[in-house]
Scaffold this motif. Structure first.
Motif, PDB file in Angstrom:
ATOM      1  N   ILE A 152      18.921   3.793 -49.536  1.00  0.00           N
ATOM      2  CA  ILE A 152      18.594   4.479 -50.779  1.00  0.00           C
ATOM      3  C   ILE A 152      18.934   3.609 -51.991  1.00  0.00           C
ATOM      4  O   ILE A 152      18.204   3.587 -52.990  1.00  0.00           O
ATOM      5  CB  ILE A 152      19.328   5.828 -50.848  1.00  0.00           C
ATOM      6  CG1 ILE A 152      18.833   6.753 -49.732  1.00  0.00           C
ATOM      7  CG2 ILE A 152      19.139   6.486 -52.212  1.00  0.00           C
ATOM      8  CD1 ILE A 152      17.351   7.081 -49.792  1.00  0.00           C
ATOM      9  N   PHE A 153      20.025   2.876 -51.915  1.00  0.00           N
ATOM     10  CA  PHE A 153      20.384   1.949 -52.990  1.00  0.00           C
ATOM     11  C   PHE A 153      19.296   0.894 -53.163  1.00  0.00           C
ATOM     12  O   PHE A 153      18.893   0.574 -54.297  1.00  0.00           O
ATOM     13  CB  PHE A 153      21.723   1.296 -52.667  1.00  0.00           C
ATOM     14  CG  PHE A 153      22.184   0.297 -53.689  1.00  0.00           C
ATOM     15  CD1 PHE A 153      22.480   0.688 -54.989  1.00  0.00           C
ATOM     16  CD2 PHE A 153      22.335  -1.043 -53.355  1.00  0.00           C
ATOM     17  CE1 PHE A 153      22.905  -0.232 -55.936  1.00  0.00           C
ATOM     18  CE2 PHE A 153      22.770  -1.974 -54.298  1.00  0.00           C
ATOM     19  CZ  PHE A 153      23.049  -1.562 -55.593  1.00  0.00           C
ATOM     20  N   PHE A 154      18.805   0.370 -52.063  1.00  0.00           N
ATOM     21  CA  PHE A 154      17.734  -0.621 -52.123  1.00  0.00           C
ATOM     22  C   PHE A 154      16.459  -0.007 -52.685  1.00  0.00           C
ATOM     23  O   PHE A 154      15.786  -0.608 -53.538  1.00  0.00           O
ATOM     24  CB  PHE A 154      17.484  -1.196 -50.728  1.00  0.00           C
ATOM     25  CG  PHE A 154      16.330  -2.155 -50.651  1.00  0.00           C
ATOM     26  CD1 PHE A 154      16.261  -3.260 -51.482  1.00  0.00           C
ATOM     27  CD2 PHE A 154      15.300  -1.943 -49.741  1.00  0.00           C
ATOM     28  CE1 PHE A 154      15.189  -4.153 -51.409  1.00  0.00           C
ATOM     29  CE2 PHE A 154      14.237  -2.827 -49.655  1.00  0.00           C
ATOM     30  CZ  PHE A 154      14.175  -3.931 -50.500  1.00  0.00           C
ATOM     31  N   TYR A 155      16.117   1.204 -52.253  1.00  0.00           N
ATOM     32  CA  TYR A 155      14.939   1.879 -52.792  1.00  0.00           C
ATOM     33  C   TYR A 155      15.060   2.060 -54.302  1.00  0.00           C
ATOM     34  O   TYR A 155      14.069   1.928 -55.040  1.00  0.00           O
ATOM     35  CB  TYR A 155      14.755   3.259 -52.143  1.00  0.00           C
ATOM     36  CG  TYR A 155      14.482   3.255 -50.666  1.00  0.00           C
ATOM     37  CD1 TYR A 155      14.063   2.105 -50.002  1.00  0.00           C
ATOM     38  CD2 TYR A 155      14.643   4.413 -49.909  1.00  0.00           C
ATOM     39  CE1 TYR A 155      13.813   2.109 -48.640  1.00  0.00           C
ATOM     40  CE2 TYR A 155      14.391   4.433 -48.550  1.00  0.00           C
ATOM     41  CZ  TYR A 155      13.983   3.280 -47.920  1.00  0.00           C
ATOM     42  OH  TYR A 155      13.735   3.298 -46.563  1.00  0.00           O
ATOM     43  N   ALA A 156      16.275   2.389 -54.762  1.00  0.00           N
ATOM     44  CA  ALA A 156      16.482   2.578 -56.198  1.00  0.00           C
ATOM     45  C   ALA A 156      16.216   1.275 -56.960  1.00  0.00           C
ATOM     46  O   ALA A 156      15.583   1.288 -58.028  1.00  0.00           O
ATOM     47  CB  ALA A 156      17.905   3.070 -56.465  1.00  0.00           C
ATOM     48  N   LEU A 157      16.690   0.155 -56.419  1.00  0.00           N
ATOM     49  CA  LEU A 157      16.430  -1.136 -57.058  1.00  0.00           C
ATOM     50  C   LEU A 157      14.933  -1.441 -57.079  1.00  0.00           C
ATOM     51  O   LEU A 157      14.400  -1.930 -58.085  1.00  0.00           O
ATOM     52  CB  LEU A 157      17.173  -2.247 -56.316  1.00  0.00           C
ATOM     53  CG  LEU A 157      18.688  -2.311 -56.487  1.00  0.00           C
ATOM     54  CD1 LEU A 157      19.255  -3.441 -55.632  1.00  0.00           C
ATOM     55  CD2 LEU A 157      19.054  -2.523 -57.956  1.00  0.00           C
ATOM     56  N   VAL A 158      14.252  -1.148 -55.993  1.00  0.00           N
ATOM     57  CA  VAL A 158      12.810  -1.392 -55.916  1.00  0.00           C
ATOM     58  C   VAL A 158      12.076  -0.544 -56.934  1.00  0.00           C
ATOM     59  O   VAL A 158      11.215  -1.035 -57.687  1.00  0.00           O
ATOM     60  CB  VAL A 158      12.298  -1.101 -54.491  1.00  0.00           C
ATOM     61  CG1 VAL A 158      10.766  -1.122 -54.468  1.00  0.00           C
ATOM     62  CG2 VAL A 158      12.846  -2.120 -53.502  1.00  0.00           C
ATOM     63  N   ALA A 159      12.389   0.744 -56.982  1.00  0.00           N
ATOM     64  CA  ALA A 159      11.712   1.646 -57.914  1.00  0.00           C
ATOM     65  C   ALA A 159      11.985   1.239 -59.361  1.00  0.00           C
ATOM     66  O   ALA A 159      11.083   1.278 -60.210  1.00  0.00           O
ATOM     67  CB  ALA A 159      12.165   3.081 -57.674  1.00  0.00           C
ATOM     68  N   LEU A 160      13.220   0.849 -59.642  1.00  0.00           N
ATOM     69  CA  LEU A 160      13.591   0.468 -61.000  1.00  0.00           C
ATOM     70  C   LEU A 160      12.874  -0.800 -61.452  1.00  0.00           C
ATOM     71  O   LEU A 160      12.262  -0.843 -62.525  1.00  0.00           O
ATOM     72  CB  LEU A 160      15.106   0.271 -61.087  1.00  0.00           C
ATOM     73  CG  LEU A 160      15.667  -0.136 -62.454  1.00  0.00           C
ATOM     74  CD1 LEU A 160      15.457   0.982 -63.462  1.00  0.00           C
ATOM     75  CD2 LEU A 160      17.145  -0.492 -62.340  1.00  0.00           C
ATOM     76  N   THR A 161      12.927  -1.818 -60.630  1.00  0.00           N
ATOM     77  CA  THR A 161      12.344  -3.103 -61.036  1.00  0.00           C
ATOM     78  C   THR A 161      10.817  -3.078 -61.022  1.00  0.00           C
ATOM     79  O   THR A 161      10.173  -3.663 -61.894  1.00  0.00           O
ATOM     80  CB  THR A 161      12.855  -4.240 -60.140  1.00  0.00           C
ATOM     81  OG1 THR A 161      12.542  -3.957 -58.763  1.00  0.00           O
ATOM     82  CG2 THR A 161      14.362  -4.403 -60.275  1.00  0.00           C
ATOM     83  N   ALA A 162      10.241  -2.392 -60.022  1.00  0.00           N
ATOM     84  CA  ALA A 162       8.779  -2.315 -59.961  1.00  0.00           C
ATOM     85  C   ALA A 162       8.236  -1.327 -60.981  1.00  0.00           C
ATOM     86  O   ALA A 162       7.167  -1.554 -61.568  1.00  0.00           O
ATOM     87  CB  ALA A 162       8.329  -1.918 -58.559  1.00  0.00           C
ATOM     88  N   ARG A 169       6.508  -8.369 -56.986  1.00  0.00           N
ATOM     89  CA  ARG A 169       6.931  -9.324 -55.967  1.00  0.00           C
ATOM     90  C   ARG A 169       8.399  -9.141 -55.578  1.00  0.00           C
ATOM     91  O   ARG A 169       8.924  -9.859 -54.737  1.00  0.00           O
ATOM     92  CB  ARG A 169       6.711 -10.761 -56.467  1.00  0.00           C
ATOM     93  CG  ARG A 169       5.238 -11.088 -56.729  1.00  0.00           C
ATOM     94  CD  ARG A 169       5.074 -12.475 -57.315  1.00  0.00           C
ATOM     95  NE  ARG A 169       5.510 -13.499 -56.394  1.00  0.00           N
ATOM     96  CZ  ARG A 169       4.749 -14.021 -55.424  1.00  0.00           C
ATOM     97  NH1 ARG A 169       3.503 -13.581 -55.268  1.00  0.00           N
ATOM     98  NH2 ARG A 169       5.212 -14.962 -54.641  1.00  0.00           N
ATOM     99  N   LEU A 170       9.049  -8.159 -56.204  1.00  0.00           N
ATOM    100  CA  LEU A 170      10.452  -7.813 -55.942  1.00  0.00           C
ATOM    101  C   LEU A 170      11.402  -8.979 -56.223  1.00  0.00           C
ATOM    102  O   LEU A 170      12.473  -9.077 -55.615  1.00  0.00           O
ATOM    103  CB  LEU A 170      10.632  -7.316 -54.496  1.00  0.00           C
ATOM    104  CG  LEU A 170       9.887  -6.022 -54.142  1.00  0.00           C
ATOM    105  CD1 LEU A 170      10.313  -5.540 -52.760  1.00  0.00           C
ATOM    106  CD2 LEU A 170      10.110  -4.943 -55.189  1.00  0.00           C
ATOM    107  N   ILE A 171      10.995  -9.840 -57.146  1.00  0.00           N
ATOM    108  CA  ILE A 171      11.874 -10.949 -57.525  1.00  0.00           C
ATOM    109  C   ILE A 171      13.121 -10.427 -58.237  1.00  0.00           C
ATOM    110  O   ILE A 171      14.243 -10.838 -57.936  1.00  0.00           O
ATOM    111  CB  ILE A 171      11.123 -11.954 -58.412  1.00  0.00           C
ATOM    112  CG1 ILE A 171       9.982 -12.606 -57.619  1.00  0.00           C
ATOM    113  CG2 ILE A 171      12.076 -13.014 -58.949  1.00  0.00           C
ATOM    114  CD1 ILE A 171       9.099 -13.515 -58.451  1.00  0.00           C
ATOM    115  N   LEU A 172      12.919  -9.486 -59.173  1.00  0.00           N
ATOM    116  CA  LEU A 172      14.058  -8.932 -59.903  1.00  0.00           C
ATOM    117  C   LEU A 172      14.974  -8.139 -58.982  1.00  0.00           C
ATOM    118  O   LEU A 172      16.199  -8.173 -59.137  1.00  0.00           O
ATOM    119  CB  LEU A 172      13.566  -8.044 -61.044  1.00  0.00           C
ATOM    120  CG  LEU A 172      12.870  -8.745 -62.213  1.00  0.00           C
ATOM    121  CD1 LEU A 172      12.397  -7.739 -63.251  1.00  0.00           C
ATOM    122  CD2 LEU A 172      13.809  -9.760 -62.850  1.00  0.00           C
ATOM    123  N   ALA A 173      14.384  -7.432 -58.030  1.00  0.00           N
ATOM    124  CA  ALA A 173      15.203  -6.693 -57.072  1.00  0.00           C
ATOM    125  C   ALA A 173      16.065  -7.655 -56.263  1.00  0.00           C
ATOM    126  O   ALA A 173      17.252  -7.401 -56.024  1.00  0.00           O
ATOM    127  CB  ALA A 173      14.318  -5.863 -56.147  1.00  0.00           C
TER     128      ALA A 173
END
Length: 361
Positions: A152-162, A169-173
């Motif tokens: 869920i933490f990873f999903y949050a980073l993905v949703a936030l950065t994307a 490209r999930l570079i920021l994540a």
């Protein structure tokens, strides 16, 4: 709303990923069989098949791969849709098991060593938050749920950065994860929650993102994938009895990434049966501790089962675990997932695309 399809050369249903999900769930189960057997009968702890825990590392690498694939689809990214599908697929089946653990801990506390029916602990578990429960542990009520807190933490980073920055490209994540891990190494936080969210195991999501990029850039030729698949497998098997290490992303995560990259090019055959095992992998992960605990503590000690060779016990536990998982998937996980998806977004499809199944499942 139907998500745009990948190019024809990249089908939605990735059979290799389904097969590797099934293998990951199986080896995690066998690891816990080994650990619980040692704890129950005092067997030689040096003979615990530790590397079975690397199934979790493969799950994390797969998760990074799948999220990279989803975010890379053509068309605008809808963060709301992303979260709805993640919650619908991950949360309901986990919440049911967590509530069951809470009820059992309240009604029959003798079944558990340290788990108690603490309401604050339950709320933290249902919220997927790694919160110190008072004894320095951030583990949820369901022991294996710690991996879902990372998911869920990873999903949050993905949703936030994307969603906010258009990071398709999930570079920021990946940079955020590298920064968190780097901070953890430099500052070594004493706070259990901070230590959890800066653990190097987060790097395995980045490995999955890199595997996706490598997979998209390489077309044809089975030699490199075959070499990667074999090398990753050999490196893992060579560490069969190696205990958990601080830098498991290096010892287990890198070989797991090699296995995934290689498997995408090698495991290209189609098997409905093996793909179905992959469908059940989340249910296996959530329910296997109940099954093997019951079998080890109450079935094996009784005659005539106590006279059977260990190989038959392993086979019986494997069959029983997947049978229970199949039932849980059909009766609880899939119906609740569809119901939740319809409730949160009536316009959404009732069934998530195969490629959108959470990697920890």
């Amino acid at each position: 709303m139907t998500a745009p399809s990948l190019p024809a050369s990249r089908p939605e249903t990735l059979y290799p990923v389904q097969y590797l999900r099934a293998v990951s769930a199986l080896v995690v189960m066998l690891f816990h069989v080994s650990v619980l057997s040692q704890e129950t009968w005092g067997l030689d702890p040096r003979r615990v098949d530790h590397v079975g825990a690397a199934g979790v590392d493969l799950f994390f690498v797969i998760s990074g791969f799948i999220m990279a694939m989803i975010i890379d689809r053509p068309g605008p990214f809808d963060a709301r849709q992303f979260w709805i599908r993640r919650i619908a697929r991950v949360a309901p089946a986990y919440w049911v098991i967590s509530l069951l653990v809470f009820v059992l801990a309240a009604a029959v506390p003798s079944l558990f060593h340290s788990t108690t029916a603490d309401l604050a602990h339950l709320l933290a578990s249902l919220s997927f938050l790694a919160v110190d429960s008072g004894n320095g542990s951030t583990g949820p009520l369901l022991v294996v749920g710690w991996t879902l807190n990372y998911e869920i933490f990873f999903y949050a980073l993905v949703a936030l950065t994307a969603g906010l920055f258009g990071d398709r490209r999930l570079i920021l994540a990946a940079v955020a994860i590298l920064g968190a891990v780097g901070a953890g190494i430099v500052f070594a936080p004493a706070n259990p929650s901070l230590a959890f969210y800066t653990d190097p195991i987060l790097l395995e999501f980045v490995f999955g993102i890199l595997v996706y990029r490598a997979w998209r850039m390489t077309e044809g030729g089975a030699l490199a994938p075959l070499a990667a698949f074999l090398l990753g497998g050999v490196l893992l098997v060579a560490q069969w009895e190696r205990p958990l290490v601080d830098w498991r992303p290096l010892f287990w995560g890198v070989p797991a990434a090699a296995v995934l990259y290689g498997g995408l090019g090698v495991l290209t055959f189609r098997s409905r049966f093996l793909a179905r095992l992959g469908d059940w992998s989340y249910a296996v992960y959530l329910t296997h501790l109940f099954v093997i605990t019951f079998y080890i503590k109450y079935v094996i000690p009784t005659a005539p089962f106590n006279a059977l060779p260990w190989m038959l016990h392993y086979l019986a536990m494997t069959v029983l675990t997947f049978a229970v998982a199949a039932g849980y998937f059909s009766i609880v996980e899939r119906p609740l997932s569809r119901w939740t998806l319809r409730r949160l977004d009536p316009a959404a499809r009732a069934v998530a695309a195969p490629a959108e199944r959470p990697a920890i499942t």
